[in-house]
Design a protein around this motif. Structure first.
Motif, PDB file in Angstrom:
ATOM      1  N   MET A   1      13.362  13.478  -4.232  1.00  0.00           N
ATOM      2  CA  MET A   1      12.997  12.095  -3.392  1.00  0.00           C
ATOM      3  C   MET A   1      11.656  11.734  -3.697  1.00  0.00           C
ATOM      4  N   ASN A   2      11.509  10.694  -4.295  1.00  0.00           N
ATOM      5  CA  ASN A   2      10.253  10.007  -4.846  1.00  0.00           C
ATOM      6  C   ASN A   2       9.692   8.965  -3.769  1.00  0.00           C
ATOM      7  N   LYS A   3       8.665   9.287  -3.165  1.00  0.00           N
ATOM      8  CA  LYS A   3       8.065   8.482  -1.905  1.00  0.00           C
ATOM      9  C   LYS A   3       6.970   7.577  -2.709  1.00  0.00           C
ATOM     10  N   GLY A   4       6.958   6.543  -2.887  1.00  0.00           N
ATOM     11  CA  GLY A   4       5.791   5.440  -3.265  1.00  0.00           C
ATOM     12  C   GLY A   4       4.750   5.779  -2.271  1.00  0.00           C
ATOM     13  N   ILE A   5       3.557   6.047  -2.814  1.00  0.00           N
ATOM     14  CA  ILE A   5       2.348   6.004  -2.005  1.00  0.00           C
ATOM     15  C   ILE A   5       1.278   5.054  -2.281  1.00  0.00           C
ATOM     16  N   GLU A   6       1.553   4.362  -3.543  1.00  0.00           N
ATOM     17  CA  GLU A   6       0.621   3.094  -3.811  1.00  0.00           C
ATOM     18  C   GLU A   6       1.632   1.872  -4.023  1.00  0.00           C
ATOM     19  N   ARG A   7       1.073   0.654  -3.714  1.00  0.00           N
ATOM     20  CA  ARG A   7       1.945  -0.474  -3.965  1.00  0.00           C
ATOM     21  C   ARG A   7       2.274  -0.648  -5.239  1.00  0.00           C
ATOM     22  N   PHE A   8       3.457  -1.176  -5.755  1.00  0.00           N
ATOM     23  CA  PHE A   8       3.722  -1.314  -7.244  1.00  0.00           C
ATOM     24  C   PHE A   8       3.766  -3.032  -7.453  1.00  0.00           C
ATOM     25  N   GLU A   9       3.285  -3.789  -6.700  1.00  0.00           N
ATOM     26  CA  GLU A   9       3.164  -5.305  -6.844  1.00  0.00           C
ATOM     27  C   GLU A   9       1.852  -5.861  -6.704  1.00  0.00           C
ATOM     28  N   ASN A  10       1.658  -6.994  -7.193  1.00  0.00           N
ATOM     29  CA  ASN A  10       0.319  -7.866  -7.066  1.00  0.00           C
ATOM     30  C   ASN A  10       0.315  -8.908  -6.089  1.00  0.00           C
ATOM     31  N   ILE A  11       1.422  -9.149  -5.454  1.00  0.00           N
ATOM     32  CA  ILE A  11       1.536 -10.385  -4.741  1.00  0.00           C
ATOM     33  C   ILE A  11       0.605 -10.343  -3.587  1.00  0.00           C
ATOM     34  N   SER A  12       0.036 -11.576  -3.207  1.00  0.00           N
ATOM     35  CA  SER A  12      -1.194 -11.537  -2.444  1.00  0.00           C
ATOM     36  C   SER A  12      -0.793 -12.096  -1.303  1.00  0.00           C
ATOM     37  N   ASP A  13       0.307 -11.731  -0.522  1.00  0.00           N
ATOM     38  CA  ASP A  13       0.204 -12.321   0.936  1.00  0.00           C
ATOM     39  C   ASP A  13       0.043 -11.324   2.034  1.00  0.00           C
ATOM     40  N   GLY A  14      -0.621 -10.207   1.450  1.00  0.00           N
ATOM     41  CA  GLY A  14      -1.010  -9.045   2.430  1.00  0.00           C
ATOM     42  C   GLY A  14      -0.190  -7.860   2.491  1.00  0.00           C
ATOM     43  N   LYS A  15       1.164  -7.917   2.074  1.00  0.00           N
ATOM     44  CA  LYS A  15       2.342  -7.038   2.044  1.00  0.00           C
ATOM     45  C   LYS A  15       1.955  -5.980   0.846  1.00  0.00           C
ATOM     46  N   SER A  16       2.140  -4.692   1.394  1.00  0.00           N
ATOM     47  CA  SER A  16       1.914  -3.544   0.195  1.00  0.00           C
ATOM     48  C   SER A  16       3.327  -3.036  -0.179  1.00  0.00           C
ATOM     49  N   GLY A  17       4.100  -3.486  -1.051  1.00  0.00           N
ATOM     50  CA  GLY A  17       5.538  -3.055  -1.228  1.00  0.00           C
ATOM     51  C   GLY A  17       5.225  -1.442  -1.938  1.00  0.00           C
ATOM     52  N   LYS A  18       6.045  -0.599  -1.443  1.00  0.00           N
ATOM     53  CA  LYS A  18       6.240   0.823  -2.208  1.00  0.00           C
ATOM     54  C   LYS A  18       7.749   0.738  -2.459  1.00  0.00           C
ATOM     55  N   ILE A  19       7.826   1.673  -3.594  1.00  0.00           N
ATOM     56  CA  ILE A  19       9.120   1.723  -4.246  1.00  0.00           C
ATOM     57  C   ILE A  19       9.306   3.344  -3.726  1.00  0.00           C
ATOM     58  N   ASN A  20      10.773   3.474  -3.050  1.00  0.00           N
ATOM     59  CA  ASN A  20      11.428   4.886  -2.839  1.00  0.00           C
ATOM     60  C   ASN A  20      12.417   4.989  -3.902  1.00  0.00           C
ATOM     61  N   ARG A  21      12.464   6.319  -4.206  1.00  0.00           N
ATOM     62  CA  ARG A  21      13.581   6.470  -5.261  1.00  0.00           C
ATOM     63  C   ARG A  21      14.425   7.763  -4.981  1.00  0.00           C
ATOM     64  N   TRP A  22      15.680   8.029  -5.023  1.00  0.00           N
ATOM     65  CA  TRP A  22      16.216   9.218  -5.232  1.00  0.00           C
ATOM     66  C   TRP A  22      16.757   9.618  -6.524  1.00  0.00           C
ATOM     67  N   GLU A  23      16.575  10.557  -7.062  1.00  0.00           N
ATOM     68  CA  GLU A  23      16.918  10.806  -8.327  1.00  0.00           C
ATOM     69  C   GLU A  23      17.632  12.051  -8.342  1.00  0.00           C
ATOM     70  N   PHE A  24      18.655  12.095  -9.153  1.00  0.00           N
ATOM     71  CA  PHE A  24      19.765  13.177  -9.076  1.00  0.00           C
ATOM     72  C   PHE A  24      20.364  13.342 -10.515  1.00  0.00           C
ATOM     73  N   GLY A  25      20.597  14.522 -11.063  1.00  0.00           N
ATOM     74  CA  GLY A  25      21.331  14.707 -12.242  1.00  0.00           C
ATOM     75  C   GLY A  25      21.327  16.234 -12.730  1.00  0.00           C
ATOM     76  N   ILE A  26      21.268  16.202 -14.172  1.00  0.00           N
ATOM     77  CA  ILE A  26      21.473  17.523 -14.792  1.00  0.00           C
ATOM     78  C   ILE A  26      20.412  18.036 -15.861  1.00  0.00           C
ATOM     79  N   GLN A  27      19.722  18.974 -15.521  1.00  0.00           N
ATOM     80  CA  GLN A  27      18.502  19.578 -16.362  1.00  0.00           C
ATOM     81  C   GLN A  27      19.036  20.775 -17.227  1.00  0.00           C
ATOM     82  N   ARG A  28      18.990  20.583 -18.615  1.00  0.00           N
ATOM     83  CA  ARG A  28      19.374  21.654 -19.415  1.00  0.00           C
ATOM     84  C   ARG A  28      18.405  22.147 -20.259  1.00  0.00           C
ATOM     85  N   SER A  29      18.417  23.473 -20.513  1.00  0.00           N
ATOM     86  CA  SER A  29      17.139  24.225 -21.268  1.00  0.00           C
ATOM     87  C   SER A  29      17.684  24.141 -22.807  1.00  0.00           C
ATOM     88  N   LEU A  30      16.765  24.106 -23.567  1.00  0.00           N
ATOM     89  CA  LEU A  30      16.734  24.210 -25.099  1.00  0.00           C
ATOM     90  C   LEU A  30      16.427  25.487 -25.427  1.00  0.00           C
TER      91      LEU A  30
END
Length: 207
Positions: free
Chosen positions: A175-204
């Motif tokens: 779970m990746n929770k945004g703690i900084e805004r990702f956009e430069n829009i000047s309407d006083g809103k601070s957008g933050k991106i949240n992501r769920w990431e899932f998959g396979i991790q393989r060792s070499l």
């Protein structure tokens, strides 16, 4: 004579370590790091993205993908440190035109570099957390008023779990929770991106 001089120098070093616990601790940590197990591999999986704190963007989850490399260091049996270089495809949709940014789906790429501090409560399980830096790869594509970039780099907090399913393979969810805004829009809103990431991790390195 040489033997006597070496004994005297060794005694001085031991006396110094006894008087300076911090030096002794530092030497111990360095020695543990030198003996730590190192694992290198690759990972790939899916991503769901949603936007919070800015009503100009849709808050619906958008599905995409990620892939990259990881480096894991195990200084102790119950503790590990992991960093990665991930390419994460991200899609957001602005439903209101602000500062000249047209409405519609925006496809973006990010190079993401997390630093995870992990504990291993069981041999097959890792649980970790740490900061993640997200660097926009095509931020010049979307522009707003005065030719400024519409989107920018941001930092998030990663909460991660990995389950070992074979000698070289782990399944991960993050779970990746945004703690900084990702956009430069000047309407006083601070957008933050949240992501769920899932998959396979393989060792070499492990089989």
């Amino acid at each position: 004579m040489i033997y006597i001089e070496l004994n005297i120098k060794l005694k001085k070093v031991l006396d110094l370590l006894k008087k300076k616990p911090a030096i002794l601790a530092f030497v111990t940590i360095c020695n543990s790091s030198a003996l730590a197990q190192v694992d290198i591999g690759y990972k790939f999986g899916g991503v769901t993205t949603d936007v919070r704190s800015n009503p100009n963007f849709s808050d619906k989850n958008r599905i995409s993908y990620q892939l990259g490399l990881y480096l894991n260091l195990d200084p102790l049996p119950f503790l590990s440190l992991q960093t990665e270089v991930l390419y994460t495809r991200t899609r957001v949709q602005n439903i209101v035109a602000v500062d000249g940014l047209k409405t519609g789906m925006k496809g973006m790429g990010y190079w993401s570099v997390p630093l995870l501090f992990q504990v291993n409560p069981m041999p097959f399980l890792r649980i970790g957390a740490g900061p993640q830096w997200n660097f926009h790869t095509n931020r010049y594509k979307y522009r707003i008023t005065d030719d400024q970039q519409a989107f920018k780099n941001f930092m998030s907090l990663a909460l991660d779990a990995e389950v070992k399913v074979s000698g070289s393979t782990r399944l991960y969810i993050r779970m990746n929770k945004g703690i900084e805004r990702f956009e430069n829009i000047s309407d006083g809103k601070s957008g933050k991106i949240n992501r769920w990431e899932f998959g396979i991790q393989r060792s070499l390195m492990k089989k």
